[in-house]
Design a protein around this motif. Sequence first.
Motif, PDB file in Angstrom:
ATOM      1  N   ASN A  54      39.885  43.057  39.916  1.00 45.90           N
ATOM      2  CA  ASN A  54      39.316  42.006  39.084  1.00 45.90           C
ATOM      3  C   ASN A  54      39.350  42.412  37.614  1.00 45.90           C
ATOM      4  O   ASN A  54      39.892  43.461  37.248  1.00 45.90           O
ATOM      5  N   ALA A  55      38.751  41.589  36.764  1.00 47.23           N
ATOM      6  CA  ALA A  55      38.802  41.844  35.328  1.00 47.23           C
ATOM      7  C   ALA A  55      38.145  43.172  34.965  1.00 47.23           C
ATOM      8  O   ALA A  55      38.638  43.901  34.088  1.00 47.23           O
ATOM      9  N   ASP A 106      43.088  39.537  39.658  1.00 45.59           N
ATOM     10  CA  ASP A 106      42.867  38.577  38.580  1.00 45.59           C
ATOM     11  C   ASP A 106      44.206  38.344  37.891  1.00 45.59           C
ATOM     12  O   ASP A 106      44.600  39.061  36.978  1.00 45.59           O
ATOM     13  N   SER A 148      45.259  35.890  35.999  1.00 45.83           N
ATOM     14  CA  SER A 148      45.198  35.452  34.601  1.00 45.83           C
ATOM     15  C   SER A 148      45.078  36.642  33.657  1.00 45.83           C
ATOM     16  O   SER A 148      45.740  36.704  32.621  1.00 45.83           O
TER      17      SER A 148
END
Length: 309
Positions: A60-61, A84, A86
């Motif tokens: 994840n981020a 993630d 993006s």
Amino acid sequence: MKVLVTPRSFGKTDPGLFDRLKDAGLEVIRNETGGILDEAAMKKLIAPCEGVILGVDPMNAAVLDAAPKLRAIAKYGVGLDNIDLSACEARGIRVSRTVGANSDAVADYAFALMLGVARRVAFIDRRCRERDWSKITSIDVYGKTLGVIGLGAIGRRVARRARGFDMRVLASDSVWDEDFAVEQGIERADADRICRECDFITLHCLLNDETRNIIDERRIASMKPTAVLVNTARGGLVDEAALLAALKAGRIWGAGLDVFAHEPPEDPDWYILNNVIMGSHCSSSTAGAVNLMGTMAVDNLLRDLGLPL
């Protein structure tokens, strides 16, 4: 250059995969826990790395922020819901998948779960080990109706296997291939109809905002009392609390679950039910699939790091 390898089965049957990484000049950091890494462990291990061969561990981020040097993620599998994307795109991190490497292995396991749950194989085995030779009546598979939610590479293979059991097949997919459906005699149906009409329901779709809890309390309530639900895709596709309640009450025949939203599941009731067969996220773990996934992941990682294959 350092790279992290998280999948538990990577290199297990072919240690030469680690040699390939080392021969390319990479220093390999391994997951030594024997399980799926949590966010804290990922942040610690990935901090100095420029690449990672990733299983179902979180990317994840927060994890990405802890890895300022990261340039390439080679997913050991096909599902990208733990990444993630993006954030990766914003940073120019390349993300690859091992498409097709484990499709037959997962399809085989899905069918094994259908048969095992329908015929109460695990339960009968436990009874026999206790010297209880009483007869257990189970349900049929041959000639029944199968619902496939997600008619991609794995779902198609399950549908083909169903022909050998003379099953009627209903299927849904966001991108429908009419030619394949006609060739295989598959009827198109939405998830509501599949849950109402099918004797066996197997999930092979990606986890995203549209598919999260696609098998919810309402759809579980609509299933036949003899229905069997199989999930070898992602735990988040099923409302697990609603499914557990239905299984405890005997409102459906049973379930075969290789994946859970949290692995291993925390509710102790999962472990005492006789109408559930659980797997440790191992449907793709055959020698052939593991070797092919490993080879493809190494190829993808070396390519995306600009190193010779």
